[in-house]
Scaffold this motif. Structure first.
Motif, short mmCIF file in Angstrom:
data_model
loop_
_atom_site.label_atom_id
_atom_site.label_comp_id
_atom_site.label_asym_id
_atom_site.label_seq_id
_atom_site.Cartn_x
_atom_site.Cartn_y
_atom_site.Cartn_z
N SER A 73 0.86 -1.19 0.00
CA SER A 73 0.00 0.00 0.00
C SER A 73 0.90 1.24 0.00
O SER A 73 1.60 1.49 0.99
N HIS A 74 0.86 1.99 -1.09
CA HIS A 74 1.83 3.08 -1.26
C HIS A 74 1.44 4.34 -0.50
O HIS A 74 0.36 4.44 0.11
N GLY A 144 2.91 -1.31 4.36
CA GLY A 144 2.26 -0.01 4.30
C GLY A 144 3.26 1.11 4.40
O GLY A 144 3.99 1.22 5.39
N GLN A 145 3.29 1.95 3.36
CA GLN A 145 4.19 3.10 3.35
C GLN A 145 3.41 4.36 3.67
O GLN A 145 2.43 4.70 2.99
N SER A 146 3.81 5.08 4.72
CA SER A 146 3.22 6.38 5.05
C SER A 146 1.71 6.25 5.25
O SER A 146 1.24 5.49 6.08
N VAL A 147 0.91 6.97 4.44
CA VAL A 147 -0.55 6.85 4.54
C VAL A 147 -1.00 5.41 4.29
O VAL A 147 -2.02 4.97 4.83
N GLY A 148 -0.23 4.66 3.51
CA GLY A 148 -0.57 3.26 3.25
C GLY A 148 -0.56 2.39 4.50
O GLY A 148 -1.07 1.28 4.48
N LEU A 167 5.83 -1.69 8.31
CA LEU A 167 5.35 -0.31 8.41
C LEU A 167 6.51 0.63 8.08
O LEU A 167 7.48 0.71 8.83
N HIS A 168 6.37 1.31 6.97
CA HIS A 168 7.44 2.13 6.40
C HIS A 168 7.03 3.61 6.51
O HIS A 168 6.07 4.03 5.90
N SER A 169 7.75 4.37 7.35
CA SER A 169 7.42 5.79 7.57
C SER A 169 5.95 5.95 7.93
O SER A 169 5.25 6.83 7.43
N ALA A 170 5.49 5.09 8.82
CA ALA A 170 4.06 5.00 9.14
C ALA A 170 3.62 6.12 10.09
O ALA A 170 4.43 6.73 10.78
N ILE A 171 2.30 6.34 10.11
CA ILE A 171 1.71 7.38 10.95
C ILE A 171 0.95 6.75 12.11
O ILE A 171 0.39 5.66 11.98
N CYS A 288 5.70 10.50 -1.61
CA CYS A 288 4.93 9.50 -0.88
C CYS A 288 3.92 10.09 0.08
O CYS A 288 3.01 9.41 0.50
N LEU A 289 4.08 11.33 0.50
CA LEU A 289 3.12 11.87 1.46
C LEU A 289 3.12 13.38 1.42
O LEU A 289 4.17 14.01 1.36
#
Length: 293
Positions: A73-74, A144-148, A167-171, A288-289
């Protein structure tokens, strides 16, 4: 209340490239075609119906020796047209299948972006993996990247025998990107801080220490809240959209994939989500975000 939440989400969370960076069309034999991708790249195009009534573009990148499939999920402000080189790299270096998709309103996917639609979108993609490709939960890793990270944790919190999550640069949540609040408000979106507690599989967190968009504290807290913690990757000096350019990124992912080979799963799984269960220059240019206040 639901409409108000969607309104908040649309205001500051979703920035699909406009115009989209690609389009798709059908050949006379009915095959979907993504311009610029050659047949020998071993990728299959899908156009899926989501519960939200939208058509979702999904691309299955097949590796002949794959043990696992990565459902990617980008991030925001990007679509599949900007990311296919990354998927080729991940497939080659990790020896996995990669299923990538565009959210509603992104790329050639129809509809409008919203938090709820991203959940419907990933559910449609997961059901496709199950029914069309025979991918089992225990052979699936959600990425899941960022918003993904929002749709990723939505799905991960509902799957009991999932192999792993990245979880990559996740929020932690949408509001927490903008303001350091301690409470979760009803109008917040992507409440990952709550959903991570319901994820039962190993979780790998990757975050840059100099992330200028989503503070490193988001990744640290998600890792702390994970039930099954895997060794995190804190990329020293890494920003929000450039972690793929660091050598440790692919090395650590490969280490994680190898470790997942040894994970044993014994919990019974459901077969399908129903309507009631709710290294290249190209990488460096990936937006990406974005969040607008």
């Amino acid at each position: 209340m639901g409409n108000a939440t969607s309104s908040v989400a649309a205001k500051f969370a979703f920035f699909p490239p406009n115009p989209p960076t690609y389009d798709i069309y059908r050949e006379e034999d009915g095959r979907l075609v993504f311009p610029g991708l050659m047949a020998d790249m071993n990728v299959e195009m899908n156009l899926l119906d989501s519960k939200g009534g939208n058509k979702i573009v999904a691309m299955f990148w097949r590796h002949p020796l794959a043990r696992f499939t990565l459902l990617y999920s980008h991030g925001n402000a990007a679509d599949l047209g900007q990311m296919h080189e990354l998927f080729i790299e991940l497939r080659a270096h990790l020896r996995v299948n990669v299923m990538s998709y565009d959210y509603s309103g992104y790329g050639a996917s129809t509809g409008k972006p919203s938090e709820l639609n991203t959940y419907y979108d990933i559910e449609a993609v997961y059901n496709c993996l199950r029914s069309e490709y025979g991918i089992k939960q225990e052979d699936l890793i959600l990425y899941g990247q960022s918003v993904g990270s929002g749709p990723t944790l939505h799905l991960a919190s509902r799957l009991r025998t999932l192999r792993g999550v990245v979880l990559h640069s996740a929020i932690l949540s949408g509001i927490r990107v903008l303001y350091p609040v301690k409470l979760t408000f009803w109008f917040d979106i992507f409440k990952n801080i709550d959903k991570i507690r319901n994820v039962s599989c190993p979780v790998l967190v990757i975050h840059g220490t100099n992330d200028e968009i989503v503070d490193w504290s988001h990744g640290r807290r998600l890792w702390e809240l994970s039930k099954e913690k895997y060794e995190p990757l804190w990329v020293k000096g890494g920003g929000h959209c450039n972690l793929e350019t660091y050598p440790d990124y692919i090395k650590h992912l490969r280490k994680f994939i190898n470790a997942m080979e040894k994970v044993s799963l014994t919990i019974p799984q459901t077969t399908q989500l129903t309507s009631n269960t709710s290294f290249t220059e190209q990488v460096r240019r990936n937006k990406c975000l974005r969040f607008g206040k």
